[in-house]
Design a protein around this motif. Sequence first.
Motif, mmCIF file in Angstrom:
data_model
loop_
_atom_site.group_PDB
_atom_site.id
_atom_site.type_symbol
_atom_site.label_atom_id
_atom_site.label_comp_id
_atom_site.label_asym_id
_atom_site.label_seq_id
_atom_site.Cartn_x
_atom_site.Cartn_y
_atom_site.Cartn_z
ATOM 1 N N UNK A 17 0.826 -1.221 0.000
ATOM 2 C CA UNK A 17 0.000 0.000 0.000
ATOM 3 C C UNK A 17 0.851 1.258 0.000
ATOM 4 N N UNK A 18 2.017 1.216 0.655
ATOM 5 C CA UNK A 18 2.869 2.400 0.686
ATOM 6 C C UNK A 18 3.368 2.810 -0.684
ATOM 7 N N UNK A 19 3.785 1.817 -1.487
ATOM 8 C CA UNK A 19 4.250 2.126 -2.844
ATOM 9 C C UNK A 19 3.104 2.642 -3.703
ATOM 10 N N UNK A 20 1.905 2.105 -3.496
ATOM 11 C CA UNK A 20 0.750 2.563 -4.269
ATOM 12 C C UNK A 20 0.317 3.967 -3.847
ATOM 13 N N UNK A 21 0.451 4.277 -2.565
ATOM 14 C CA UNK A 21 0.165 5.643 -2.102
ATOM 15 C C UNK A 21 1.092 6.633 -2.798
ATOM 16 N N UNK A 22 2.375 6.291 -2.884
ATOM 17 C CA UNK A 22 3.330 7.165 -3.569
ATOM 18 C C UNK A 22 2.932 7.378 -5.028
ATOM 19 N N UNK A 23 2.274 6.388 -5.618
ATOM 20 C CA UNK A 23 1.878 6.468 -7.027
ATOM 21 C C UNK A 23 0.508 7.122 -7.204
ATOM 22 N N UNK A 24 -0.090 7.609 -6.093
ATOM 23 C CA UNK A 24 -1.348 8.348 -6.211
ATOM 24 C C UNK A 24 -2.595 7.547 -5.918
ATOM 25 N N UNK A 25 -2.460 6.358 -5.341
ATOM 26 C CA UNK A 25 -3.628 5.526 -5.030
ATOM 27 C C UNK A 25 -4.224 5.891 -3.670
ATOM 28 N N UNK A 26 -5.519 5.693 -3.549
ATOM 29 C CA UNK A 26 -6.221 5.781 -2.272
ATOM 30 C C UNK A 26 -6.298 4.361 -1.722
ATOM 31 N N UNK A 27 -5.750 4.124 -0.521
ATOM 32 C CA UNK A 27 -5.616 2.763 -0.017
ATOM 33 C C UNK A 27 -6.371 2.569 1.294
ATOM 34 N N UNK A 215 -14.790 -4.043 -14.164
ATOM 35 C CA UNK A 215 -13.973 -4.306 -15.350
ATOM 36 C C UNK A 215 -12.648 -3.564 -15.329
ATOM 37 N N UNK A 216 -12.520 -2.625 -14.405
ATOM 38 C CA UNK A 216 -11.294 -1.822 -14.346
ATOM 39 C C UNK A 216 -10.454 -2.148 -13.105
ATOM 40 N N UNK A 217 -10.771 -3.284 -12.455
ATOM 41 C CA UNK A 217 -10.126 -3.615 -11.186
ATOM 42 C C UNK A 217 -9.382 -4.949 -11.270
ATOM 43 N N UNK A 218 -8.145 -4.958 -10.802
ATOM 44 C CA UNK A 218 -7.386 -6.200 -10.648
ATOM 45 C C UNK A 218 -7.825 -6.849 -9.346
ATOM 46 N N UNK A 219 -8.251 -8.104 -9.406
ATOM 47 C CA UNK A 219 -8.769 -8.805 -8.231
ATOM 48 C C UNK A 219 -7.891 -10.021 -7.954
ATOM 49 N N UNK A 220 -7.412 -10.129 -6.725
ATOM 50 C CA UNK A 220 -6.622 -11.282 -6.301
ATOM 51 C C UNK A 220 -7.267 -11.897 -5.071
ATOM 52 N N UNK A 221 -7.478 -13.200 -5.108
ATOM 53 C CA UNK A 221 -8.029 -13.935 -3.970
ATOM 54 C C UNK A 221 -6.988 -14.944 -3.506
ATOM 55 N N UNK A 222 -6.624 -14.883 -2.228
ATOM 56 C CA UNK A 222 -5.659 -15.836 -1.692
ATOM 57 C C UNK A 222 -5.884 -15.986 -0.201
ATOM 58 N N UNK A 277 3.459 -8.339 -8.537
ATOM 59 C CA UNK A 277 2.434 -8.515 -9.574
ATOM 60 C C UNK A 277 1.523 -7.302 -9.638
ATOM 61 N N UNK A 278 1.056 -6.856 -8.478
ATOM 62 C CA UNK A 278 0.164 -5.695 -8.430
ATOM 63 C C UNK A 278 0.897 -4.430 -8.869
ATOM 64 N N UNK A 279 2.137 -4.274 -8.408
ATOM 65 C CA UNK A 279 2.883 -3.064 -8.779
ATOM 66 C C UNK A 279 3.143 -3.007 -10.279
ATOM 67 N N UNK A 280 3.512 -4.137 -10.884
ATOM 68 C CA UNK A 280 3.737 -4.128 -12.333
ATOM 69 C C UNK A 280 2.445 -3.828 -13.078
ATOM 70 N N UNK A 281 1.335 -4.433 -12.627
ATOM 71 C CA UNK A 281 0.050 -4.185 -13.289
ATOM 72 C C UNK A 281 -0.351 -2.716 -13.184
ATOM 73 N N UNK A 293 8.444 -12.219 -7.347
ATOM 74 C CA UNK A 293 8.502 -11.859 -8.768
ATOM 75 C C UNK A 293 7.091 -11.646 -9.290
ATOM 76 N N UNK A 294 6.941 -10.734 -10.217
ATOM 77 C CA UNK A 294 5.638 -10.505 -10.827
ATOM 78 C C UNK A 294 5.188 -11.743 -11.594
#
Length: 418
Positions: A17-27, A215-222, A277-281, A293-294
């Motif tokens: 989440x920290x890297x995504x915040x730096x990229x402008x995401x709301x987390x 349709x605009x969201x990457x979804x990961x279930x684990x 994976x999420x960061x590359x996407x 690894x992505x």
Amino acid sequence: MGRGQGEMGIGFEHTLPGELVKAGYHTQGVGKMHFYPQRSLNGFHNTVLDESGRVHDLDFLSDYREWFGKNKTGDYAFTDHGIGWNSWMARPYHAPEFLHPTNWTVNEGIRFIDQRDPNKPFFLKLSFARPHSPYDAPPCYFDMYLRKKLPKAVVGNWAVMHDVPSDAASPDAWRGVRSDEEINRARVGYYGSITHIDHQIGRFLYHLRSKKQFDNTLIIFTSDHGDMLGDHNLWRKTYAYEGSAHIPLLVVLPKSMKAPVQKKVHNPVTIQDIMPTILEAAGVDIPETVDGCSMLGLMSGERAHWREYVHGEHSTCYSEEQEMQFVTDGVYKFIWFPRLGTEQFFNLSEDPMELNDLSHDAAYADTVRTWRRRLIKTLEPRELGLTNGDQLVSQAGKPFMVSPNYKTRKDKVGGWLP
């Protein structure tokens, strides 16, 4: 001006989440975060917590427990089902379904989708406390499986070592034989909890569609682990065996990526691969400190080079006998017990339930040797005395392994750390 926890070194320099915040995401993080201290953000803008029964910080009260107290319909507590947080016992949920933590987690996820900053892309982690024990599925889900014929516990030709009546007597037993009825009831509660989560996730995805975000969201279930549920006379988690260590991983790419993907990938992947994976996407740089690894290249079939196997480990948690190191590629699995000085080897392609330990089978001697070398190669750079470079070294009587930063974090948190 006060100093934040990250500045004090309690948190981490790089988080997803920290890297995504730096990229402008709301987390946002919702549910069980398992952070220490419990209100640490670790990169999130905000967390809304359900920490089950954990209270490791002074006067900590989770958001779920506070909400439960305000919205309950009678004189009962959230633990009045009477089942411990690691128990093999099971029963239907004691309160109205809307109060169940699974429903609350999805409700909070939906609330975030409705109230997020519409000018920013978002990252939301929904972390469910179930199907971890207590096995307390709501009545309709409990009854759904109570009427079905469920698989019985499987017991390998090696598992008599865990038939220990004195351990089995505990309501939080990590091993020991329970009756067929008790094992079946645990599975009823566990399977019911999974279906309950499935339906609630469906409700969340329906809401994403209604907001035109699906349709605009990457979804990961684990998941972070599974549960032995009586297999091999074992309960709970932290084992190298399939029931505990082999977890689901489903990835749905957004239609906006327009990327052809393989429906199933057989390469060995781990939770460490989710962050890159999420960061590359998202088109965000992956920090050099990231171990994984992505998986995007694997999913598209374009990545030719990938790891041959994965390594897993767990230090002593329930007993010295339970500490283990293992390596697997999903076809073979080699397990070493550092405190016992023993090994196990399974051919998962022919024996997916790990019924037959082949570590002393002459026909597999060369294969076992190859996999032992792989574990030695993995452990050698750590220089912790687990190997001398040629052999695995018994850890019987030696101090338990902890994280290199364990003492620093413990001193700064000022309390107990698991």
